[in-house]
Design an enzyme around this catalytic site. Structure first.
Site, mmCIF file in Angstrom:
data_model
loop_
_atom_site.group_PDB
_atom_site.id
_atom_site.type_symbol
_atom_site.label_atom_id
_atom_site.label_comp_id
_atom_site.label_asym_id
_atom_site.label_seq_id
_atom_site.Cartn_x
_atom_site.Cartn_y
_atom_site.Cartn_z
ATOM 1 N N CYS A 159 0.807 -1.264 0.136
ATOM 2 C CA CYS A 159 -0.062 0.132 -0.110
ATOM 3 C C CYS A 159 0.958 1.264 -0.068
ATOM 4 O O CYS A 159 2.015 0.895 -0.315
ATOM 5 C CB CYS A 159 -0.787 0.089 1.188
ATOM 6 S SG CYS A 159 -0.192 -0.480 3.049
ATOM 7 N N GLN A 160 0.512 2.154 -0.428
ATOM 8 C CA GLN A 160 1.139 3.498 0.035
ATOM 9 C C GLN A 160 1.971 3.581 1.119
ATOM 10 O O GLN A 160 3.495 4.027 1.034
ATOM 11 C CB GLN A 160 0.761 5.203 -0.168
ATOM 12 C CG GLN A 160 1.274 6.158 -0.101
ATOM 13 C CD GLN A 160 1.721 6.751 -1.487
ATOM 14 O OE1 GLN A 160 1.690 5.876 -2.567
ATOM 15 N NE2 GLN A 160 3.093 6.820 -1.419
#
Length: 137
Positions: A97-98
């Protein structure tokens, strides 16, 4: 025993306990999210063992830049798409994910779908970029 009755010492003891808890927190919280790997270890899993990279960010974030050969499977759709992510459920899966915060939910969903070896990328795409590794747009 006089040490524990002095209020100044009690304050120091409280500070020591709180700071110890704060130092231990990353280890404790990581345990709930499953196994994690740093960018260097992720690269080794990809190159040596053919790990499948699953990017759980939304489509717009994925389009801005993602790990090479990463498959997009937004977190909201992950349960429905989990079966088709890898041909072999024994293959390592790296969830991205980020920043690494959303990976715990995805990790649990993939384990439930039958994947045996699931990792979360520590620090997510942000850590990947900070390590000087490439993104594909």
């Amino acid at each position: 025993m006089n040490f524990f009755t002095d209020y100044n010492n009690l304050a120091l003891i409280a500070v020591a306990i709180v700071s110890g808890g704060l130092l231990a927190w990353p280890t404790i919280s990581r345990g709930a999210g499953g196994k994690s790997v740093n960018p260097a270890a992720a690269t080794q899993l990809i190159n040596r063992r053919g790990a499948v990279v699953v990017d759980i960010r939304d489509t717009a974030e994925y389009a801005k830049g993602h790990l090479p050969q990463a498959r997009s499977a937004p977190l909201q759709e992950l349960s429905a798409r989990a079966a088709g992510l890898a041909k072999d459920k024994g293959a390592p899966i790296i969830v991205v994910c980020q920043t690494g915060q959303r990976s715990a939910k995805a990790h649990a969903a993939l384990k439930e779908a039958g994947y045996g070896e699931v990792y979360s990328l520590e620090g997510g795409v942000t850590a990947w970029q900070q390590a000087g590794l490439p993104l594909v747009k």
